[in-house]
Scaffold this active site. Structure first.
Site, short mmCIF file in Angstrom:
data_model
loop_
_atom_site.label_atom_id
_atom_site.label_comp_id
_atom_site.label_asym_id
_atom_site.label_seq_id
_atom_site.Cartn_x
_atom_site.Cartn_y
_atom_site.Cartn_z
N CYS A 27 42.34 -6.45 59.47
CA CYS A 27 43.11 -5.58 58.59
C CYS A 27 43.76 -4.51 59.46
CB CYS A 27 42.23 -4.99 57.49
SG CYS A 27 40.86 -4.00 58.13
N ALA A 28 44.00 -3.33 58.91
CA ALA A 28 44.71 -2.29 59.65
C ALA A 28 43.92 -1.76 60.84
CB ALA A 28 45.08 -1.14 58.72
#
Length: 497
Positions: A27-28
């Site tokens: 993810c981020a």
């Protein structure tokens, strides 16, 4: 050769090798693994890698916190491991197979509400800012910014516009996200949400006001009500054998969610039984008709009643003299552990339901105070671990994140890592919760649950702001101070060297 190739090889070895990885994505800020056997992962060694800022397991996923360079690290990891790149959905499915039923249900609930958080936070901040601009303030001579500034009136237009759109049309967001989660037609989900707030039905806010005044709503709809401008029979559906009241679901969560789930199954039912040549015309038409009828007849009233019961339970726990302090202690000391398991997402629905039913929620201030307590504890670790440059960096960045309501870096990067800061934060959170509950602090809705902006979501009338700031000082101060105290006790099993 990639920048992180050597470290990626080491991580592959420490998670148990290629054969121990069912699926992996990112993810981020984090690598997300679905591992075959989580016990094969060498957690301490992984946390010692230069790029790794922490690890934790949540919703069946072993997650490795990397920071902003996670994308580059992931590419090198895929390259050295020979594993095919997977989507987040693939990893979720692989991880969910190992979860118990309750955790799977919570995961489904989280996947409905998490995509809505940006909109809900924006709407909550807008309502809070609007509340602030209309509050009578001592430094303005008892007047409000709305009364003294043309610019404030302009800003107030936007806060009402945006905040009203988010919460007034909340069923549209909830229906869309629910249908998206259950693999239905998202466009039909949006239409269903619009049906729930259609002007053909009595506005839910008007219904709430009438019920609050003790007015028999069904009688008012049948015969009309001059005070609220209701025409006789306008919001009544006459089926011959019975007459149904048409009441909207503005700001309601459960009716929209249940109707969205029902629509997905109804759509799938007709999809399987309709010839391909007729699907485009017949399936959307009959799906909306059947779902709409069932919602008016059963789903909507049932879900609304269920929501009222839910509000009544929480109101009993947090409004009953004596008992409310016990409830505050329990909530303040258990919310952060719920964040670790992912169960905390269930309170989004509770907050929204409380806001819709009573114009304010007493749960969200407690959530914000828990986050503020975690930020106080992690800030203390920044000073305690000055000799450890990596931990110092992690603690500082985690403190800033926690001030804006994102506590996972603080929890997994420092507070849970050493445990004694976590204990300090739980005590600070519990004390803050008791103070907040004692002042009956209410928030307009959910917002940014951290030290920087949480106050904007708190009501400005009465003693709400005073109570919240006193609770904030207690939560942050106790967590910060107790972390130093606990670092000198047996609770600190490590070394500050």
């Amino acid at each position: 050769m990639g920048k992180y190739q050597d470290e990626a090889k080491k991580l592959l070895e420490l998670v148990g090798g290629k054969d121990n990885i069912a699926s992996v994505t990112h993810c981020a800020t984090r690598m997300r693994f679905a591992l075959v056997d989580e016990t094969k992962a060498s957690v301490k060694e992984i946390q010692g890698l230069p790029t790794v800022k922490g690890t934790f397991t949540n919703a069946g996923q072993f997650q490795v916190i990397m920071g902003n360079d996670v994308g580059d690290f992931y590419k090198d990891f895929i390259g050295v491991s020979g594993i095919e790149s997977a989507s987040k959905e693939d990893v979720k499915k692989a991880a969910m197979t190992k979860q118990p039923l309750l955790q799977r249900m919570v995961a489904h609930l989280a996947e409905i509400f998490v995509p809505l958080i940006p909109a809900l936070v924006a709407g909550g901040l807008m309502l809070g800012l609007g509340n602030f601009l209309q509050a009578n303030l001592p430094f303005l001579g008892g007047k409000s910014f709305k009364e003294t500034s043309e610019m404030a009136r302009v800003i107030l237009f936007f806060t009402d516009w945006i905040g009203g759109a988010v919460f007034g049309m909340l069923p549209v967001l909830v229906c869309w996200s629910t249908v998206r989660k259950f693999k239905g037609n998202e466009a039909l989900g949006i239409v269903l949400g619009l049906m729930l707030v259609s002007g053909i039905m009595l506005n839910a806010y008007v219904y709430g006001n009438m019920a609050g005044e003790g007015i028999n709503v069904k009688d008012a709809l049948l015969n009309g009500n001059e005070k609220y401008g209701i025409e006789a029979g306008k919001h009544i559906l006459n089926l011959g054998i019975t007459k149904l009241t048409l009441i909207g679901y503005q700001a309601q969560v459960l009716p929209a969610m249940f109707a969205g789930i029902a629509m997905c199954y109804i759509e799938k039912f007709f999809n399987k039984r309709t010839p391909e040549v007729l699907k485009l015309v017949w399936v959307p038409f009959v799906t909306l008709i059947v779902t709409g009828f069932l919602t008016i007849l059963f789903i909507g009233p049932f879900a609304r009643t269920l929501g009222e019961w839910l509000v009544a339970v929480f109101a009993f726990l947090f409004k009953t003299p004596g008992l409310k302090y016990l409830g505050a202690l329990l909530f303040g000391s258990t919310y952060a552990p719920l964040v670790i398991t992912g169960l905390h997402h269930t309170f989004i629905a509770v907050d929204l339901q409380l806001s819709a039913a009573s114009g304010g929620t007493f749960i969200w201030p407690l959530i914000a105070l828990s986050n503020i307590a975690q930020s106080g504890a992690v800030l203390a670790t920044y000073f305690l671990y000055k000799k450890d440059k990596k931990q110092e960096s992690v603690s500082l960045s985690a403190t800033v994140s926690a001030w804006f309501g994102i506590t996972e870096p603080a929890l997994f990067g420092a507070n849970l890592k050493y445990m004694y800061p976590f204990y300090a934060a739980l005590i600070g959170s519990a004390v803050g919760a008791v103070i907040s509950t004692g002042f009956n602090v209410l928030a307009n809705g959910i917002g940014v649950g951290g030290l920087a902006l949480a106050f904007l979501s708190i009501k400005f009338e009465g003693a709400h702001q005073l109570g919240f700031w006193l609770a904030t000082i207690a939560a942050f101060g106790l967590s910060f101070g107790l972390t130093f105290v606990f670092s000198k006790t047996k609770l600190n099993k490590g070394s500050l060297a």
